[in-house]
Design an enzyme around this catalytic site. Structure first.
Site, PDB file in Angstrom:
ATOM      1  N   ASP A  48      -3.502   1.116   3.147  1.00 45.41           N
ATOM      2  CA  ASP A  48      -3.001   2.194   2.230  1.00 45.41           C
ATOM      3  C   ASP A  48      -1.949   3.030   2.526  1.00 45.41           C
ATOM      4  OD1 ASP A  48      -5.450   4.310   0.449  1.00 45.41           O
ATOM      5  OD2 ASP A  48      -3.202   4.353   0.405  1.00 45.41           O
ATOM      6  N   ASP A  74      -0.195   0.421  -4.027  1.00 44.23           N
ATOM      7  CA  ASP A  74      -0.209   1.030  -2.467  1.00 44.23           C
ATOM      8  C   ASP A  74      -1.562   0.395  -1.583  1.00 44.23           C
ATOM      9  OD1 ASP A  74      -2.121   2.657  -2.870  1.00 44.23           O
ATOM     10  OD2 ASP A  74      -1.113   4.123  -1.611  1.00 44.23           O
ATOM     11  N   GLU A  75      -2.064  -0.484  -2.171  1.00 40.49           N
ATOM     12  CA  GLU A  75      -3.572  -0.731  -1.168  1.00 40.49           C
ATOM     13  C   GLU A  75      -3.748  -1.998  -1.393  1.00 40.49           C
ATOM     14  OE1 GLU A  75      -7.583   1.100  -2.024  1.00 40.49           O
ATOM     15  OE2 GLU A  75      -6.163   2.231  -3.072  1.00 40.49           O
TER      16      GLU A  75
HETATM   17  N1  DCP Z   1      -2.077   7.427  -8.350  1.00 40.17           N
HETATM   18  C1  DCP Z   1      -1.803   8.021  -9.560  1.00 40.17           C
HETATM   19  N2  DCP Z   1      -2.899   8.854 -10.257  1.00 40.17           N
HETATM   20  C2  DCP Z   1      -4.052   9.051  -9.568  1.00 40.17           C
HETATM   21  C3  DCP Z   1      -4.198   8.396  -8.019  1.00 40.17           C
HETATM   22  C4  DCP Z   1      -3.214   7.683  -7.678  1.00 40.17           C
HETATM   23  O1  DCP Z   1      -1.049   7.855 -10.639  1.00 40.17           O
HETATM   24  N3  DCP Z   1      -5.072   9.543  -9.859  1.00 40.17           N
HETATM   25  C5  DCP Z   1      -0.906   6.708  -7.677  1.00 40.17           C
HETATM   26  C6  DCP Z   1       0.140   7.695  -6.957  1.00 40.17           C
HETATM   27  C7  DCP Z   1      -0.125   7.454  -5.551  1.00 40.17           C
HETATM   28  C8  DCP Z   1      -0.530   5.977  -5.698  1.00 40.17           C
HETATM   29  O2  DCP Z   1      -1.101   5.762  -7.282  1.00 40.17           O
HETATM   30  O3  DCP Z   1       0.884   7.808  -4.870  1.00 40.17           O
HETATM   31  C9  DCP Z   1      -1.339   5.753  -4.757  1.00 40.17           C
HETATM   32  O4  DCP Z   1      -2.684   6.416  -4.771  1.00 40.17           O
HETATM   33  P1  DCP Z   1      -3.408   6.721  -3.503  1.00 40.17           P
HETATM   34  O5  DCP Z   1      -4.890   7.262  -4.078  1.00 40.17           O
HETATM   35  O6  DCP Z   1      -3.462   5.752  -2.490  1.00 40.17           O
HETATM   36  O7  DCP Z   1      -2.713   8.060  -3.226  1.00 40.17           O
HETATM   37  P2  DCP Z   1      -1.533   8.329  -2.077  1.00 40.17           P
HETATM   38  O8  DCP Z   1      -0.921   7.122  -1.818  1.00 40.17           O
HETATM   39  O9  DCP Z   1      -0.520   8.947  -2.986  1.00 40.17           O
HETATM   40  O10 DCP Z   1      -2.078   9.354  -1.060  1.00 40.17           O
HETATM   41  P3  DCP Z   1      -2.844   8.964   0.297  1.00 40.17           P
HETATM   42  O11 DCP Z   1      -2.018   9.009   1.507  1.00 40.17           O
HETATM   43  O12 DCP Z   1      -4.219   9.854   0.151  1.00 40.17           O
HETATM   44  O13 DCP Z   1      -3.386   7.527   0.036  1.00 40.17           O
HETATM   45 MG    MG Z   2      -2.224   5.498  -0.707  1.00 42.21          MG
END
Ligand code: DCP
Ligand code: MG
Length: 371
Positions: free
Chosen positions: A12, A107-108
């Site tokens: 992730d 991203d996962e």
């Molecule tokens: N995303 C989005 N709306 C959301 C959740 C996520 O548009 N409600 C998008 C933006 C994030 C990406 O998906 O960058 C990946 O989601 P993650 O939940 O993995 O969150 P992040 O990668 O940003 O942070 P983390 O370090 O907690 O994984």
């Molecule tokens: Mg993420």
């Protein structure tokens, strides 16, 4: 399938969109960055950099609220084409290790590395290498979870974010799940969590006291999943996403067609439909293939490959030109198909942008203070 036989990794990316913005715009590094709607709009936060999270800013929160929490934050409009491109790069890296890669979002992804292409025996070492490869190639950090199944791998990847690597060895599973708060279990949302709390359940250890039937009664079909999750058991296989190799449209005619004019019209119509599908999928390709089935069911295909992804007009014109390389007209035609292969992301702007960035990360990767 026995859980202890598998080695699953969940990858992730950290603050994915925000980290990409901080990578591409060095002036944003070390600062609270909010990617999503404008602060004066009704939009929401897609994600926030870790600096912004210190102010309580979170995904899905109204951007106006994020602004009140941190007026000094830098608010950025998402560049989805860039994020998609980086995502493809990351998934490509993961597939260097195994074909059993299941992306969950941009991203996962889950990887089953029980048998991997590099014959790396320890999943921890493999996860470490994957993280290093991703950083070297994209300038971004990922967090990894290593465990005997998907559920535990996903929980693990979240434990030491950002830039984490958490291993739950098979012999540690029982102890680990006992203490795990139910709120940390993927699939247990706010509503289920409060229902469990009301039942006196805070951890999976507490949940273990309930029989399978009791959980099914209280939670319906999910009850079964909770029962096994409570014991750290999850047999779901990693389902690889098969990358699409081609996109095509075809038509079988009610009556066989000999008129070249009508066949041309059909090709124009098929190309139009094909281009619509390509657009929807965000893809374009370099090879156009025309498929013809004659009235006697004999088939023939003709292809044209260009150096660069073809525009919608070019796809149509190439398909029309390929018709001249068949016996259509001389022979009646019962089916026509137009397809495109050699697929790539349609967003050329994104591709170019990312190529420029590739030069930049060569430098960025050496910088120790990178987000
Ligand atoms: N995303 C989005 N709306 C959301 C959740 C996520 O548009 N409600 C998008 C933006 C994030 C990406 O998906 O960058 C990946 O989601 P993650 O939940 O993995 O969150 P992040 O990668 O940003 O942070 P983390 O370090 O907690 O994984
Ligand atoms: Mg993420």
């Amino acid at each position: 399938m026995h859980d202890h036989l598998r080695r699953i990794i969940h990858i992730d990316m950290d603050a994915f969109y925000a980290s990409i913005e901080q990578r591409d715009f060095p002036e944003y590094r070390g600062k609270p960055v909010v990617v999503g709607g404008a602060p004066d709009s009704r939009g929401v936060v897609a994600t926030a950099s870790y600096e912004a999270r210190k102010f309580g800013i979170k995904s899905a929160m109204p951007a106006s609220r994020a602004y009140r929490l941190c007026p000094d934050a830098i608010f950025i409009k998402p560049r989805f084409d860039v994020y998609r491109h980086v995502s493809r790069q990351i998934m490509g890296i993961l597939r260097e290790y195994t074909d059993l890669v299941e992306p969950l979002s941009l991203d996962e992804a889950y990887l089953d590395v029980t048998n991997n292409k590099k014959n790396i025996p320890l999943a921890r070492d493999l996860a470490h290498q994957v993280k290093a490869r991703i950083f070297q190639y994209t300038g971004l950090t990922a967090s990894a979870g290593v465990a005997p199944n998907k559920f535990l791998a996903k929980v693990a990847s979240d434990l030491e974010k950002p830039d984490g690597l958490t291993v739950i060895a098979p012999e540690k599973v029982a102890k680990f799940v006992k203490k795990l708060p139910v709120s940390k279990v993927p699939g247990i949302g706010r509503v289920t969590c409060s229902k469990m709390n009301a039942m006196g359940v805070r951890t999976l250890g507490d949940l273990q006291k309930f029989a399978l039937e009791e959980l099914v009664q209280s939670f319906g079909k999910h009850g079964r999943w909770y029962y096994y999750a409570a014991r750290g058991v999850d047999d779901r296989p990693v389902k690889p996403f098969r990358e699409r190799k081609s996109v095509s449209c075809e038509d079988t005619f009610e009556r066989d067609i000999s008129s070249l004019d009508i066949l041309r019209e059909k090709i124009i119509e098929l190309s139009g439909r094909l281009n619509g599908r390509l657009k929807k999928l965000g893809l374009s390709g370099r090879t156009v293939t025309l498929k013809v089935t004659y009235s006697d069911f004999e088939k023939c295909t003709r292809s044209y490959t260009a150096d660069a992804p073809l525009s919608a007009d070019k796809i149509r014109d190439s398909a029309l030109a390929l018709l001249g390389k068949t016996e259509a007209g001389w022979r009646a035609v019962r089916l026509l198909g137009v397809g495109v292969s050699g697929l790539a992301a349609a967003d050329m702007a994104g591709e170019l942008n990312a190529r420029q960035l590739a030069l930049e990360f060569a430098g960025a990767a050496r910088q120790p203070d990178m987000g």
